[in-house]
Design a protein around this motif. Structure first.
Motif, PDB file in Angstrom:
ATOM      1  N   GLY A 161       0.945  -3.347  -8.936  1.00 45.80           N
ATOM      2  CA  GLY A 161       0.212  -4.597  -9.099  1.00 45.80           C
ATOM      3  C   GLY A 161      -0.484  -4.981  -7.807  1.00 45.80           C
ATOM      4  O   GLY A 161      -0.326  -4.319  -6.773  1.00 45.80           O
ATOM      5  N   ASP A 162      -1.262  -6.054  -7.888  1.00 44.35           N
ATOM      6  CA  ASP A 162      -1.975  -6.568  -6.722  1.00 44.35           C
ATOM      7  C   ASP A 162      -0.981  -7.327  -5.835  1.00 44.35           C
ATOM      8  O   ASP A 162      -0.359  -8.292  -6.293  1.00 44.35           O
ATOM      9  CB  ASP A 162      -3.103  -7.502  -7.199  1.00 44.35           C
TER      10      ASP A 162
ATOM     11  N   ARG B 216      -1.394  -9.424  -3.662  1.00 44.99           N
ATOM     12  CA  ARG B 216      -1.701 -10.854  -3.504  1.00 44.99           C
ATOM     13  C   ARG B 216      -1.114 -11.681  -4.645  1.00 44.99           C
ATOM     14  O   ARG B 216      -0.847 -12.859  -4.496  1.00 44.99           O
ATOM     15  CB  ARG B 216      -3.217 -11.065  -3.405  1.00 44.99           C
TER      16      ARG B 216
ATOM     17  N   GLY C 299       0.831  -1.205   0.000  1.00 42.67           N
ATOM     18  CA  GLY C 299       0.000   0.000   0.000  1.00 42.67           C
ATOM     19  C   GLY C 299       0.863   1.251   0.000  1.00 42.67           C
ATOM     20  O   GLY C 299       1.101   1.870   1.030  1.00 42.67           O
TER      21      GLY C 299
HETATM   22  C1  LIG Z   1      -4.305   3.674   2.730  1.00 42.94           C
HETATM   23  S1  LIG Z   1      -3.581   3.733   1.151  1.00 42.94           S
HETATM   24  C2  LIG Z   1      -1.859   3.606   1.492  1.00 42.94           C
HETATM   25  C3  LIG Z   1      -1.318   4.842   2.164  1.00 42.94           C
HETATM   26  C4  LIG Z   1       0.187   4.853   2.334  1.00 42.94           C
HETATM   27  N1  LIG Z   1       0.637   3.669   3.043  1.00 42.94           N
HETATM   28  C5  LIG Z   1       0.597   6.075   3.116  1.00 42.94           C
HETATM   29  O1  LIG Z   1       0.295   6.121   4.332  1.00 42.94           O
HETATM   30  O2  LIG Z   1       1.211   6.990   2.557  1.00 42.94           O
HETATM   31  C6  LIG Z   1      -3.946   2.127   0.568  1.00 42.94           C
HETATM   32  C7  LIG Z   1      -3.355   1.803  -0.791  1.00 42.94           C
HETATM   33  O3  LIG Z   1      -3.425   0.381  -0.967  1.00 42.94           O
HETATM   34  C8  LIG Z   1      -3.608   0.118  -2.328  1.00 42.94           C
HETATM   35  N2  LIG Z   1      -4.127  -1.254  -2.452  1.00 42.94           N
HETATM   36  C9  LIG Z   1      -5.377  -1.722  -2.149  1.00 42.94           C
HETATM   37  N3  LIG Z   1      -5.446  -3.032  -2.361  1.00 42.94           N
HETATM   38  C10 LIG Z   1      -4.228  -3.423  -2.805  1.00 42.94           C
HETATM   39  C11 LIG Z   1      -3.684  -4.673  -3.226  1.00 42.94           C
HETATM   40  N4  LIG Z   1      -4.409  -5.796  -3.210  1.00 42.94           N
HETATM   41  N5  LIG Z   1      -2.404  -4.705  -3.645  1.00 42.94           N
HETATM   42  C12 LIG Z   1      -1.645  -3.574  -3.667  1.00 42.94           C
HETATM   43  N6  LIG Z   1      -2.119  -2.365  -3.288  1.00 42.94           N
HETATM   44  C13 LIG Z   1      -3.390  -2.296  -2.867  1.00 42.94           C
HETATM   45  C14 LIG Z   1      -4.558   1.204  -2.806  1.00 42.94           C
HETATM   46  O4  LIG Z   1      -4.429   1.402  -4.198  1.00 42.94           O
HETATM   47  C15 LIG Z   1      -4.116   2.418  -1.972  1.00 42.94           C
HETATM   48  O5  LIG Z   1      -3.273   3.289  -2.699  1.00 42.94           O
END
Ligand SMILES: C[S@@+](CC[C@H](N)C(=O)[O-])C[C@H]1O[C@@H](n2cnc3c(N)ncnc32)[C@H](O)[C@@H]1O
Length: 214
Positions: free
Chosen positions: A113-114, A116, A61
């Protein structure tokens, strides 16, 4: 925020002045309602990196890279490295631009990417893992990152108290029922997991801090 906003403001005032780049990222995130960690949580993450001397870190994230900067900056001093993942390509590319402006291109590997799908292709061992992505997927991330973690590695998971709604008897919009149930299940599983020693801190939106037992 489940505790008084005044307390969060006070904690933020105690955090040393952020540099213009972090302040710009905070302003952009606020303007675009991109959820990022609070400055107090960022300050805590940087402290954790320092006390653990983490070399190899993983973040799930990235968003625009705000929390990544808090992780990467202290580790730059000893050649540490952060691999960070986000499935939103637009955010990931903006994060890469910020990493370049911060002079951290060699310290951070940014993957789009995802998580997972990407996690099984990564090689550990990570000294510190920070999870801050889709709350409903936390159990899946936990299963995938556990084998990637170094013995005594630290796991930090954000938003585990979800505005305090995980507390039994809380009132919240029923549309969040499934997510609250998933977070409760995640916290129960993590706290009962014999592979981890865990504490939950009511900082920001709630942080679970675990050490992977050797
Ligand atoms: C709360 S934000 C992250 C904030 C960051 N950690 C910060 O505090 O600066 C959550 C992020 O997780 C990403 N995300 C959600 N599901 C995900 C997944 N399955 N794989 C990768 N990224 C994912 C979203 O696109 C989003 O940008």
């Amino acid at each position: 925020m489940f505790y008084p906003f005044a307390l969060e403001q006070y904690l933020e005032e105690l955090v040393p002045q952020r540099d213009p780049l972090l302040l710009e990222m905070e302003a952009r995130s606020l303007a675009e309602t991109i959820p990022i960690i609070t400055p107090a949580v960022g300050n805590f993450l940087a402290w954790l990196v320092q006390v653990s001397s983490a070399h190899n870190m993983l973040e799930i994230g990235t968003a625009i890279g705000y929390s990544t900067l808090w992780l990467a900056r202290p580790a730059q001093a000893w050649g540490g490295h952060v691999t960070t993942i986000d499935l939103n390509v637009d955010r990931q590319q903006r994060a890469v631009a910020y990493f370049s402006r911060a002079g951290l291109t060699n310290t951070i590997t940014s993957l789009a990417g995802d998580a997972r799908k990407l996690l099984p292709s990564l090689d550990g061992a990570y000294d510190l893992v920070f999870i801050d992505a889709a709350k409903g997927e936390y159990l899946e991330y936990l299963d995938l990152v556990t084998p990637l973690m170094a013995s005594n590695g630290i796991l930090v998971v954000d938003n585990v108290l979800f505005r305090g709604w995980v507390v039994p008897g809380s009132t919240f919009d029923p549309k969040y029922e499934r997510m609250v149930a998933k977070l409760r299940e995640f916290l129960a599983r993590l706290n009962q997991n014999p592979d981890f020693a865990t504490s939950v801190l009511p900082l920001g939106d709630g942080l679970a801090i675990s050490r992977r037992r050797s």
